[in-house]
Design a protein around this motif. Structure first.
Motif, short mmCIF file in Angstrom:
data_model
loop_
_atom_site.label_atom_id
_atom_site.label_comp_id
_atom_site.label_asym_id
_atom_site.label_seq_id
_atom_site.Cartn_x
_atom_site.Cartn_y
_atom_site.Cartn_z
N LYS A 152 0.95 -1.29 -0.20
CA LYS A 152 -0.09 0.03 -0.15
C LYS A 152 1.03 1.22 0.18
N GLN A 164 -2.88 5.79 -3.10
CA GLN A 164 -3.38 5.20 -4.48
C GLN A 164 -4.58 5.94 -4.91
N SER A 166 -6.69 5.22 -7.81
CA SER A 166 -7.74 4.32 -8.48
C SER A 166 -8.72 3.79 -7.46
N GLN A 168 -10.95 1.00 -5.71
CA GLN A 168 -10.21 -0.11 -5.23
C GLN A 168 -11.04 -1.35 -5.43
N TYR A 169 -12.54 -0.94 -5.64
CA TYR A 169 -13.36 -1.97 -6.05
C TYR A 169 -14.32 -1.58 -7.27
N ASP A 222 -0.25 5.12 -8.01
CA ASP A 222 -0.43 4.29 -9.25
C ASP A 222 -0.70 4.94 -10.38
N PRO A 233 -4.99 -2.05 -7.37
CA PRO A 233 -6.11 -1.89 -6.46
C PRO A 233 -6.40 -3.07 -5.78
N GLU A 234 -7.23 -3.05 -4.84
CA GLU A 234 -7.67 -4.34 -4.19
C GLU A 234 -8.60 -5.13 -4.85
N GLN A 235 -9.28 -4.83 -5.88
CA GLN A 235 -9.94 -5.53 -6.86
C GLN A 235 -9.05 -6.68 -7.36
N ASP A 261 -0.28 -1.79 4.95
CA ASP A 261 -1.54 -1.02 5.13
C ASP A 261 -1.52 -0.15 6.34
N LEU A 267 -8.74 -3.29 5.92
CA LEU A 267 -8.64 -4.06 4.50
C LEU A 267 -8.87 -5.28 4.53
#
Length: 358
Positions: A152, A164, A166, A168-169, A222, A233-235, A261, A267
């Motif tokens: 992160k 970041q 973007s 994330q989901y 990012d 991203p977390e996706q 993180d 998270l």
């Protein structure tokens, strides 16, 4: 008689020149331990390949590793007259190798070692081990174990890198994603090429990703080209978790999260909710009360013990990949921006997920 004396004179002159002029290789220490390890490996390999003396430059936490006692340390006072060359192309080695120059070589991360010798790699694996084994909680034996490393950079680790930008989901067309199976490179290699079994680099996996924005601020991690696959991203992580869970649906999975993180519990809650798989047990060992050195020590070692590793292009989990013998490793190779979504479009799978079904 004169001819013999002349020959002796030139031999002595040659020997003196060889003593005075020397080329040596060392590693270039940087702030992050993962990058420093990669530079150490490249320098060591080049020294072996080109038969140039190697001297080890200590870096942050290098005293944890076997290399600290196996390699000769550089004495900067003794090499003060050397010219420092940080190179990104092997031609730079060739240019100085056969000249009578005092040169200190420090390899850039872009150097390609090819072809690669497996004996060299076995030596590297021995050097990238800890002097002492840390005490960590044993992994469950009744589940397939997967280490999930999420970089992160938002202040939960030793260094604050930025944020970041973007989403994330998000939803997107999954058919845009290409998985490259049976992909292989060494963890110190750049991701956009792969190797044959004999160690040769055979082709580029994809072009270098271009940024769709002009913002190079460190706060937008990012949106910086070289960081896009380092800070996905977390996706991306959820999609890989689901892919593995679906392929191993007859098995229970134990997924341990390793992250820098600044709010790891939030998270983990997001990951659990988004993945929504009944055959997964998520786990997080909160070691934030330990020193950063202790956290790095234990995290690197424990990540090396898992059946599988899901990571970004951060060099930190790559150290665990070197130390371990994972059945599979998943990481991104390329990506694109679609409006405010950073999508990992090309993903490598080293090893085999399905082998764990046996």
């Amino acid at each position: 008689m004169k001819i013999i004396k002349l020959i002796l004179f030139f031999n002595i002159l040659f020997c003196l020149n060889s003593i005075i002029s020397e080329q040596i290789i060392t590693n270039r220490p940087v702030s992050q331990v993962g990058d420093s390890i990669a530079r150490f490996i490249l320098a060591k390999l080049l020294s072996i390949k080109y038969d140039i003396p190697f001297y080890y430059s200590p870096f942050r936490y290098s005293d944890l590793f076997i290399l600290d006692i196996k390699e000769k340390r550089i004495n900067n006072q003794e090499i003060k007259d050397f010219t420092d060359i940080i190179y990104a192309d092997i031609k730079d080695i060739n240019n100085v190798k056969y000249k009578n120059l005092d040169v200190l070589l420090r390899p850039h991360l872009g150097v390609k070692i090819q072809p690669m010798n497996k004996d060299w790699w076995n030596l590297i694996k021995k050097l990238i081990r800890f002097k002492n084994i840390p005490n960590v909680k044993p992994l469950p034996k009744d589940k397939i174990t997967i280490a999930l490393h999420i970089r992160k950079g938002n202040g939960g680790g030793e260094v604050y890198d930025g944020e970041q930008s973007s989403l994330q989901y998000f939803n997107f067309n999954r058919s845009d994603v290409v998985y490259v199976n049976n992909y292989f490179n060494y963890p110190f290699d750049l991701a956009h090429y792969q190797r044959l079994e004999n160690g040769e680099i055979v082709n580029a996996i994809g072009p270098k990703t271009k940024s769709s924005v002009d913002n190079d601020s460190i706060l937008s991690l990012d949106k910086i080209e070289r960081y896009m696959t380092k800070f996905p991203p977390e996706q991306y992580y959820v999609d890989q978790i689901c892919k593995v869970a679906d392929e191993l649906k007859m098995h229970k999975l134990f997924i341990e999260i390793f992250t820098d993180d600044n709010n790891p519990y939030a998270l983990i809650d997001r990951l659990k909710k988004a993945a929504n798989r009944k055959n997964i047990v998520f786990y997080y060992q909160d070691n934030r009360k330990l020193s950063f050195k202790e956290r790095i020590y234990t995290d690197l070692y424990k990540m090396s013990l898992f059946d599988g590793l899901i990571r970004s292009e951060s060099y930190f989990p790559r150290i665990s990949e070197i130390m371990g013998n994972h059945k599979f490793v998943i990481f991104p190779l390329d990506c694109i921006w679609q409006e405010n979504k950073l999508i990992m479009t090309k993903i490598a799978i080293k090893g085999s997920i399905s082998s764990l079904n046996k």
